[in-house]
Design an enzyme around this catalytic site. Structure first.
Site, PDB file in Angstrom:
ATOM      1  N   THR A 163       0.784  -1.097   0.097  1.00 32.09           N
ATOM      2  CA  THR A 163      -0.041  -0.099  -0.074  1.00 32.09           C
ATOM      3  C   THR A 163       0.997   1.231  -0.206  1.00 32.09           C
ATOM      4  OG1 THR A 163      -0.199  -0.213   2.450  1.00 32.09           O
ATOM      5  CG2 THR A 163      -2.251  -1.043   1.184  1.00 32.09           C
ATOM      6  N   LYS A 189       4.495  -6.999   3.766  1.00 32.30           N
ATOM      7  CA  LYS A 189       3.959  -5.578   3.515  1.00 32.30           C
ATOM      8  C   LYS A 189       4.003  -4.818   4.721  1.00 32.30           C
ATOM      9  CE  LYS A 189       0.656  -3.343   3.240  1.00 32.30           C
ATOM     10  NZ  LYS A 189      -0.017  -2.427   4.422  1.00 32.30           N
ATOM     11  N   THR A 200       0.606  -3.037  11.458  1.00 32.94           N
ATOM     12  CA  THR A 200      -0.245  -3.091  10.100  1.00 32.94           C
ATOM     13  C   THR A 200       0.817  -3.680   9.238  1.00 32.94           C
ATOM     14  OG1 THR A 200      -1.286  -0.986  10.390  1.00 32.94           O
ATOM     15  CG2 THR A 200      -1.296  -1.597   8.213  1.00 32.94           C
ATOM     16  N   GLU A 286       7.142   4.950   7.106  1.00 34.37           N
ATOM     17  CA  GLU A 286       6.697   6.054   6.332  1.00 34.37           C
ATOM     18  C   GLU A 286       7.481   7.342   6.705  1.00 34.37           C
ATOM     19  OE1 GLU A 286       1.948   4.769   5.847  1.00 34.37           O
ATOM     20  OE2 GLU A 286       2.555   6.142   7.629  1.00 34.37           O
ATOM     21  N   ASN A 417       0.569  10.964   6.732  1.00 37.55           N
ATOM     22  CA  ASN A 417      -0.549  10.685   7.591  1.00 37.55           C
ATOM     23  C   ASN A 417      -1.526  11.405   7.647  1.00 37.55           C
ATOM     24  OD1 ASN A 417      -0.255   7.477   8.687  1.00 37.55           O
ATOM     25  ND2 ASN A 417       1.831   8.434   8.921  1.00 37.55           N
ATOM     26  N   THR A 422      -6.465   6.340   6.694  1.00 36.92           N
ATOM     27  CA  THR A 422      -6.248   4.959   6.996  1.00 36.92           C
ATOM     28  C   THR A 422      -7.549   4.044   6.952  1.00 36.92           C
ATOM     29  OG1 THR A 422      -4.688   5.449   8.853  1.00 36.92           O
ATOM     30  CG2 THR A 422      -5.560   3.512   9.037  1.00 36.92           C
TER      31      THR A 422
END
Length: 422
Positions: A163, A189, A200, A286, A417, A422
């Protein structure tokens, strides 16, 4: 010291090519089914040519995606599987009864396409929480997905499950058991919403050894505790975290049913694969500019050492200091002290790369510019082996050792973010 490898067996395996399909008897595929608005690949398949022993570790969150509950039920009823179907784009979490029906329909459709029981299908989803899977697109894509499954489909499958990841994450390793090669492949991932107790992240492991159901589950849980449960990007645990491992016995080695030399070797390689994937997730955090690795020695036991390590690597203040290239030993010491593991302050030793910052619980007159330059060099080596910031901690004379991985906290994490739902 080689941390995290079970049984003390070191360098008894080697990295090979092939990813998730390197072990015998596996195929994979990844396609663009129209699940993501970006038009990128979004539907992946891992297929064993025969029934495989299946084990799983899942999110500890009480808010769970339908795929997590589905897999838990399937593995409790029958700890074997033929295939794993993974969609990206929609998490299918907090979607109620219809989300559950979507999961059942996905398994049924893939089972029919493969001519196997739906009970032999495991599922995983990643994407936006609260959104159901685009079932028309998924069901339409399954025939193409099955048709493209091949022994060279590892890269396509790895691409289809990501993603916000910037890179795909895969690995394969090989060792010898009973004078025959045994292989483990893996792909994962994850980039944000990453924290110990699973995160996640999705991770899938294939193996061609023959191993008993209970032992394979025990091995996977221990490997997860030393890998995926030791990474953190931002302190947030997700609804969809899934780690599934298949073992199909196609190496034709003797069945491994209890701990011993063969089991130790297999678990050591399994742990090495999981740690490689876990570090790849942390490295791809991230907005991150570097990977942080914390190694702890001298704790009362390994569990305590791991707890100290993941508390340090999860500290927002430590992460921010590293992004600012500030060798702030005080933040590291404070994080170690609040980890909930008892140790004597006068035993605390902190080292950053080659620079010793604290000894016997007291700060040293270290070369601050040298330490800052070390952090800058790590950031300059992003996505290379040189991008790791190594923090070594000793807290006493105990036998406990452990490590954890994370990344720095940058301005871009907030931007990403703030802009991404999300």
């Amino acid at each position: 010291m080689n941390y995290g490898l079970n049984g003390g067996i070191m360098s008894d395996w080697q990295e090979i090519s092939g990813g998730i399909t390197a072990p015998r008897g596996y195929q994979a595929a990844g396609i663009t089914a129209g699940l993501k608005p970006s038009g990128q690949p979004d539907l992946g398949l891992i297929l064993s040519e025969v029934d495989a022993i299946a084990a799983g570790v899942f999110t500890t969150s009480h808010v769970r995606a339908a795929c997590v509950d589905y897999c838990r039920q399937r593995l409790q009823a029958k700890a074997s599987a033929r295939a794993i179907l993974c969609n990206a784009g929609q998490a299918n979490a907090a979607t109620g009864e219809q989300g559950w029906q979507d999961a059942l329909a996905s398994a049924k459709a893939l089972g029919e396409a493969l001519n196997v029981s739906p009970n032999s299908i495991l599922l995983a989803s990643t994407g936006v929480i609260g959104q159901r899977i685009k079932m028309d697109a998924l069901l339409s894509g399954i025939p193409q997905l099955v048709a493209q499954a091949s022994e060279t489909g590892s890269d396509a499958a790895a691409q289809a499950i990501i993603t916000t990841d910037l890179v795909t994450k895969s690995i394969a390793m090989e060792t010898m058991i009973d004078d025959r090669p045994v292989r483990i492949g893996g792909m994962a991932k994850g980039s944000g919403m990453i924290h110990p107790n699973m995160a996640t992240m999705l991770a899938f492991v294939t193996c061609d050894a023959a191993v008993s159901t209970s032992l394979w589950q025990e091995m996977l849980q221990r490997a997860a505790d030393k890998s995926f449960n030791q990474i953190t990007v931002d302190g947030d645990t997700s609804t969809n975290d899934t780690l599934i491992a298949l073992a199909n016995g196609q190496s034709r080695t003797s069945a491994i049913t209890e701990m011993g030399p063969a089991a130790q070797k297999l678990e050591g390689m399994l742990t090495a694969v999981c740690q490689h994937l876990a570090k790849a997730i942390a490295r791809d955090g991230e907005g991150a500019t570097c990977l942080i690795e914390v190694q702890v020695t001298g704790a009362p036991d390994d569990k305590g050492a791991r707890q100290i390590a993941k508390t340090i690597v999860g500290s927002s203040l430590v992460k921010s200091a590293i992004f600012g290239r500030d060798p702030n030993w005080g933040r590291i010491a404070a994080a170690a002290g609040r980890a909930g593991v008892p140790f004597e302050q006068e035993n605390l030793r902190i080292q950053l790369g080659d620079v010793l910052l604290m000894e016997n619980g007291q700060p040293l007159g270290f070369d601050r510019q040298q330490a800052s330059d070390y952090l800058k060099q790590a950031a300059a080596g992003a996505y290379l082996k040189e991008d790791t910031v190594l923090i070594q901690i000793n807290v006493g004379n105990g036998h406990g050792v452990g490590q954890a991985w994370g990344c720095d906290l940058s301005y871009d994490y907030v931007r990403i973010n703030a802009e991404y739902t999300t």
